[in-house]
Design a protein around this motif. Sequence first.
Motif, PDB file in Angstrom:
ATOM      1  N   VAL A 104      67.776   9.824  78.210  1.00 43.23           N
ATOM      2  CA  VAL A 104      67.926  10.988  77.418  1.00 43.23           C
ATOM      3  C   VAL A 104      69.582  11.252  77.454  1.00 43.23           C
ATOM      4  O   VAL A 104      70.297  11.463  76.319  1.00 43.23           O
ATOM      5  N   ASN A 105      70.008  11.438  78.425  1.00 47.90           N
ATOM      6  CA  ASN A 105      71.452  11.792  78.806  1.00 47.90           C
ATOM      7  C   ASN A 105      72.534  10.727  78.225  1.00 47.90           C
ATOM      8  O   ASN A 105      73.416  11.064  77.632  1.00 47.90           O
ATOM      9  N   ALA A 106      71.977   9.138  78.397  1.00 43.51           N
ATOM     10  CA  ALA A 106      72.902   8.090  77.838  1.00 43.51           C
ATOM     11  C   ALA A 106      72.885   8.383  76.427  1.00 43.51           C
ATOM     12  O   ALA A 106      73.889   8.093  75.625  1.00 43.51           O
ATOM     13  N   TYR A 107      71.527   8.647  75.802  1.00 42.15           N
ATOM     14  CA  TYR A 107      71.448   8.814  74.250  1.00 42.15           C
ATOM     15  C   TYR A 107      72.274  10.054  73.704  1.00 42.15           C
ATOM     16  O   TYR A 107      72.993   9.770  72.895  1.00 42.15           O
ATOM     17  N   ILE A 108      72.104  11.172  74.371  1.00 42.27           N
ATOM     18  CA  ILE A 108      73.173  12.404  74.005  1.00 42.27           C
ATOM     19  C   ILE A 108      74.794  12.023  73.922  1.00 42.27           C
ATOM     20  O   ILE A 108      75.452  12.252  73.036  1.00 42.27           O
TER      21      ILE A 108
END
Length: 277
Positions: A104-108
């Motif tokens: 999720v953090n990588a996508y954000i």
Amino acid sequence: MTHTLKAAVLAVAATLTLAACGDKTPADKVLTKVNGNVISTDTLDWLIKEQVPAGTPVDDSLRLRARDHLVQRAVLLEAARTAKLDQQADIKMRMEYVRDEQLVNAYIKDWLAKNPVTDEKVKAEFDKRIAEAGDTEFKARHILVEKEEDAKALIEKLKKGGKFADLAKASKDPGSAATGGDLGWARPGTFVPEFAEALKGLEKGKFTETPVKSQFGYHVILLEDVRKIAPPPIESIKPQLQQSLQQEALAAYIKDLVAKAKVEDSKPAEPKAAASQ
């Protein structure tokens, strides 16, 4: 290896796995083996890039400390698996959550990189905030009391020549009572709306002849001076504006994703009726 680095890597332990010894890892990529499990040079390089502050010299000593940390982590990971901790329901859930959180953090991060805040948007936001803040500062004093009749009594004393600074010592505002109610120079927007409107309606040197009610109580306000101020250079607050606009855009994007998603909550189980006695 520092405590911070150690904690950070342990926090993402669920996202990294050791490759089994064999031909999966090319020989030139093998850093070391721990009980037959390979730690690759790619893992070492990733660890240093991820955790070592930019600009820190990456010498042999640092690489050795990183290698030792990975060896310690490997034996601890194997011990944890031998103890079957990875089979415990709560541990498995935590590992899955941390793994997904990394994704999720990588996508954000990727979304923010692909949706940068333009200079035009920053300028528009800057102009909007400057217009809202205004170009005038007010130097004021106030006295805060709990009851309207107390405020009216103070106004009568002021009309009879009472010193505002002396009367303000009884103010319920601990931040200004000791300084005679002095609020210094400020824009109206820094105050609650009722206070701001009353302040803007005063003439220089005058005080409010009607108590001003706010969420804090009743105010008697004295306007001491007024001055025009120049806005700050846009470059001085550009990073804050960019961050604020990015967060707003991200929040709107996530809200839109949630609105489009099919979210199906299960109804809670109906409580069983108590058995009749």
